[in-house]
Design an enzyme around this catalytic site. Structure first.
Site, short mmCIF file in Angstrom:
data_model
loop_
_atom_site.label_atom_id
_atom_site.label_comp_id
_atom_site.label_asym_id
_atom_site.label_seq_id
_atom_site.Cartn_x
_atom_site.Cartn_y
_atom_site.Cartn_z
N SER A 132 -1.33 2.92 -1.46
CA SER A 132 -2.45 3.21 -0.57
C SER A 132 -3.69 3.54 -1.38
O SER A 132 -3.60 4.14 -2.46
CB SER A 132 -2.12 4.40 0.34
N TYR A 146 0.58 13.15 1.68
CA TYR A 146 0.66 11.68 1.71
C TYR A 146 0.04 11.09 0.46
O TYR A 146 0.64 10.21 -0.19
CB TYR A 146 -0.07 11.16 2.95
#
Length: 237
Positions: A132, A146
């Site tokens: 990501s 995250y």
């Protein structure tokens, strides 16, 4: 096209979104593809029928299931780890079990799957993890855990690139930004906020990420390894 004719691919997490786009692209380009799924059997069966790929049920939180699916695929030329979840929110109130489950999927399963794939992988194989853009930039609150899991993939591919380089196996991480999927729709409630920090103020599409993966899996990318390949519309610029 037959770019990957005669080559075998395994996609961990391939029944929807970016994973499904990768299964479609590799299959279209001639690879023999297997993919794992853990949620919707119907979606997995639809993708399998559409592409001719083989769907395998394996929960990424279960290390033995991921190792078994990888081992059962036999020597594979292309390994893509796409499974992942996002747990976001105030770290003072997040459920620790939820955070640990995210770590299990986003980091532990990625590592063990990649290592298992490399055991029987032919020389010149490809290992590609889907990370990501939040590994590079965290402009919003609530993303500490995250982003930590996605940053871990950066060190992972650097290290594994060294470990497997003698066999000409490349190891890279593709880092999408906001991408139009069920998990992050282009018309979702947070879309305007995400677009506000992007140079190209729109969601990307899963097919573009799949095309990036196909490039990294191909011959032209044989010299790219241990690298972060970001496709995020300038989110982390």
């Amino acid at each position: 096209m037959s770019v990957f004719s005669g080559r075998k691919a395994l996609v961990i997490g391939g029944s929807r979104g970016i994973g499904a786009a990768i299964v479609r692209r590799l299959s279209r380009d001639g690879a023999s593809v297997r993919f794992t799924w853990a949620g919707s059997r119907a979606r997995a069966e639809d993708i399998a029928r559409e592409t001719g790929a083989q769907a395998i049920r394996a929960d990424a939180t279960d290390r033995s299931a991921i190792l078994g699916a990888t081992r059962d695929a036999g020597p594979i030329d292309i390994f893509v780890f796409n499974a992942g979840i996002c747990i976001a929110g105030d770290p003072l109130v997040l459920n620790p079990d939820d955070v640990d489950r995210m770590i299990d999927i986003n980091i532990r399963a990625a590592y063990h799957g990649a290592v298992e794939a490399a055991r029987a992988m032919p020389d010149g194989g490809r290992i590609i993890l889907i990370g990501s853009t939040n590994a590079n930039r965290v402009p919003f609150r609530g993303l500490a855990a995250y982003s930590m899991t996605k940053s871990a993939l950066q060190s992972m591919v650097r290290g594994l690139a060294r470990d497997f380089g003698g066999r000409r196996i490349t190891v890279n991480v593709v880092q999408p930004g906001p991408t139009d999927t069920d998990m992050n729709p282009a018309n979702g409630p947070e879309a305007d906020l995400m677009h506000s920090v992007m140079a190209i103020k729109e969601h990307g599409c899963a097919e573009d990420v799949a095309a990036y993966v196909a490039f990294l899996a191909g011959h032209a990318a044989r010299g790219i390894t241990g690298a972060m390949q970001t496709i995020d519309g300038g989110f982390s610029a």
